[in-house]
Design a protein around this motif. Structure first.
Motif, PDB file in Angstrom:
ATOM      1  N   PHE A 277       1.050  -1.006  -0.085  1.00  0.00           N
ATOM      2  CA  PHE A 277       0.135   0.069   0.056  1.00  0.00           C
ATOM      3  C   PHE A 277       0.938   1.483  -0.298  1.00  0.00           C
ATOM      4  CE2 PHE A 277      -3.509  -2.708   1.322  1.00  0.00           C
ATOM      5  CZ  PHE A 277      -4.617  -1.936   0.516  1.00  0.00           C
ATOM      6  N   THR A 278       1.779   1.430   1.099  1.00  0.00           N
ATOM      7  CA  THR A 278       2.663   2.604   0.584  1.00  0.00           C
ATOM      8  C   THR A 278       3.433   2.526   0.124  1.00  0.00           C
ATOM      9  OG1 THR A 278       3.061   2.846   4.021  1.00  0.00           O
ATOM     10  CG2 THR A 278       4.823   3.484   2.351  1.00  0.00           C
TER      11      THR A 278
ATOM     12  N   LEU B 227       2.454   2.185  -3.137  1.00  0.00           N
ATOM     13  CA  LEU B 227       1.821   2.587  -4.477  1.00  0.00           C
ATOM     14  C   LEU B 227       1.515   3.838  -4.204  1.00  0.00           C
ATOM     15  CD1 LEU B 227      -0.072   1.282  -6.637  1.00  0.00           C
ATOM     16  CD2 LEU B 227      -1.964   0.356  -4.951  1.00  0.00           C
ATOM     17  N   ASN B 228       0.994   4.135  -2.558  1.00  0.00           N
ATOM     18  CA  ASN B 228       0.498   5.495  -2.472  1.00  0.00           C
ATOM     19  C   ASN B 228       1.684   5.912  -2.990  1.00  0.00           C
ATOM     20  OD1 ASN B 228       0.259   7.762  -1.239  1.00  0.00           O
ATOM     21  ND2 ASN B 228       0.942   7.225   0.953  1.00  0.00           N
TER      22      ASN B 228
ATOM     23  N   GLY C 232      -6.178   8.655  -7.325  1.00  0.00           N
ATOM     24  CA  GLY C 232      -5.854   7.374  -6.933  1.00  0.00           C
ATOM     25  C   GLY C 232      -5.214   7.185  -5.358  1.00  0.00           C
ATOM     26  N   ARG C 233      -3.948   7.952  -5.353  1.00  0.00           N
ATOM     27  CA  ARG C 233      -3.584   8.268  -4.345  1.00  0.00           C
ATOM     28  C   ARG C 233      -3.975   7.718  -2.888  1.00  0.00           C
ATOM     29  NH1 ARG C 233       0.271  12.511  -1.644  1.00  0.00           N
ATOM     30  NH2 ARG C 233       1.738  11.490   0.074  1.00  0.00           N
TER      31      ARG C 233
ATOM     32  N   VAL D 226      -5.726   5.090  -2.333  1.00  0.00           N
ATOM     33  CA  VAL D 226      -5.203   3.832  -1.721  1.00  0.00           C
ATOM     34  C   VAL D 226      -4.650   3.740   0.038  1.00  0.00           C
ATOM     35  CG1 VAL D 226      -2.341   2.805  -1.595  1.00  0.00           C
ATOM     36  CG2 VAL D 226      -3.894   3.760  -3.704  1.00  0.00           C
TER      37      VAL D 226
ATOM     38  N   HIS E 256      -7.739   3.672   2.019  1.00  0.00           N
ATOM     39  CA  HIS E 256      -7.636   1.926   2.577  1.00  0.00           C
ATOM     40  C   HIS E 256      -6.694   1.213   3.272  1.00  0.00           C
ATOM     41  CE1 HIS E 256     -11.356   2.711  -0.891  1.00  0.00           C
ATOM     42  NE2 HIS E 256     -11.560   1.980  -0.404  1.00  0.00           N
ATOM     43  N   GLN E 257      -5.949   1.463   2.902  1.00  0.00           N
ATOM     44  CA  GLN E 257      -4.402   1.155   3.863  1.00  0.00           C
ATOM     45  C   GLN E 257      -5.298   1.354   5.182  1.00  0.00           C
ATOM     46  OE1 GLN E 257      -1.210   3.430   3.953  1.00  0.00           O
ATOM     47  NE2 GLN E 257       0.276   1.674   4.038  1.00  0.00           N
TER      48      GLN E 257
ATOM     49  N   ASN F  74       3.680   6.135   5.904  1.00  0.00           N
ATOM     50  CA  ASN F  74       3.135   6.927   5.149  1.00  0.00           C
ATOM     51  C   ASN F  74       3.925   7.920   5.085  1.00  0.00           C
ATOM     52  OD1 ASN F  74       1.617   5.198   2.580  1.00  0.00           O
ATOM     53  ND2 ASN F  74       0.691   5.377   4.899  1.00  0.00           N
TER      54      ASN F  74
END
Length: 321
Positions: free
Chosen positions: A61-62, A64-65, A214-215, A218, A221-222, A293
């Protein structure tokens, strides 16, 4: 004797890099050991039930973020220079290490331009401002959706005090924004945003906004995934409405790196308390999100500064020697 000033500058630059890394590490250590609401032992106990496979998913997740943010920065700067994804990551993470130590990440506006030719510095500031505003716009839109959903959700356990708090908070925000729009500062910021907005075509604007959406989805939802991992009993819609509202309310509060997790954690505890969710798992999730993050990318960014070698004639700063 010209080598002496150059060596002195190199030494001074090295000391600055070491100081930056030390400052980032100190603030992370302070956050982990001086949190009165959540002790390190309680935090560790909360995460003990999470398997290593789940931690891998959280790390994905991180990645992708930050990949979406890196790709967005690559898109923002393509009119100046067609930088690679690797170069964009270098610039973004390095600037992040500086930004997290300053109020409202203002240091980012001073760090990013040094990676480009001096004649592009003003444009880089505008592009960065546009990228941040697109992310803030997404936060506001989803945040208002979250607040509206909370107000209209029949399962929301209202009492007079909680309803009053939510209405007063929302009303105060709207009133501040109403009067702020007439201020000189607001007009200047709006002028900058308009100027930056006109730098991009409609298709480019949509792409940048899409990457911001999108970010946002992400890392939201994380947060929800962590709720599942800690066995928090709350429905998806209720959880996402709280998460959206939390990021919106936290985004309008001025903060520094050290207080960022505290502010988000406090707002999250308040919102999730309406659904009878205990404070401890919410605080543990907020701290975990902060570590994944903000803190981890901050450490990576501060280490990347050791690879950065500016030319001291101030004509050009380059990533790679």
């Amino acid at each position: 004797m010209r080598w002496l000033p150059y060596k002195s500058k190199q030494l001074f630059l090295l000391l600055l890099k070491v100081a930056l890394l030390s400052a980032v590490c100190f603030f992370i250590y302070h956050k982990l050991t001086a949190n009165q609401e959540l002790s390190w032992i309680n935090f560790r106990d909360q995460l003990q039930s999470i398997s290593w496979k789940a931690f891998i998913v959280l790390f994905i997740f991180t990645v992708l973020n930050w990949s979406l943010e890196i790709f967005k920065w690559k898109k923002l700067t393509q009119k100046i220079s067609a930088i690679s994804f690797q170069q964009s990551a270098f610039q973004l993470l390095s600037a992040h290490a500086v930004a997290i130590l300053t109020p409202n990440r203002i240091g980012e506006y001073g760090a990013k331009p040094i990676f480009f030719h001096k004649k592009y510095w003003k444009k880089i500031v505008l592009y960065n401002f546009f990228g941040n505003m697109s992310q803030l716009l997404v936060t506001v839109i989803f945040g208002m959706i979250g607040i509206v959903f909370l107000l209209n959700n029949s399962s929301f356990q209202f009492n007079f005090i909680s309803l009053q708090q939510l209405l007063v908070s929302t009303g105060t925000i709207l009133i501040v924004l109403f009067f702020l729009r007439k201020s000189v500062w607001f007009q200047q910021q709006f002028s900058k945003l308009k100027k930056a907005f006109l730098q991009f075509s409609a298709i480019q604007q949509i792409k940048i906004l899409g990457l911001s959406i999108g970010r946002y989805l992400v890392f939201s939802h994380q947060f929800y995934f962590l709720l599942i991992l800690l066995n928090v009993d709350i429905s998806y819609l209720d959880a996402m409405s709280c998460i959206f509202s939390m990021y919106f309310l936290a985004s309008i509060l001025p903060s520094v790196f050290l207080l960022d997790a505290v502010i988000k954690g406090g707002v999250a505890v308040w919102l999730f308390s309406f659904f009878q969710v205990e404070a401890l798992p919410v605080l543990a999730i907020s701290l975990t999100m902060w570590l994944l993050n903000f803190a981890l990318p901050g450490v990576i960014g501060s280490l990347l500064w050791f690879k950065f070698q500016p030319r001291f004639d101030l004509k050009f700063s380059t990533l790679w020697k």
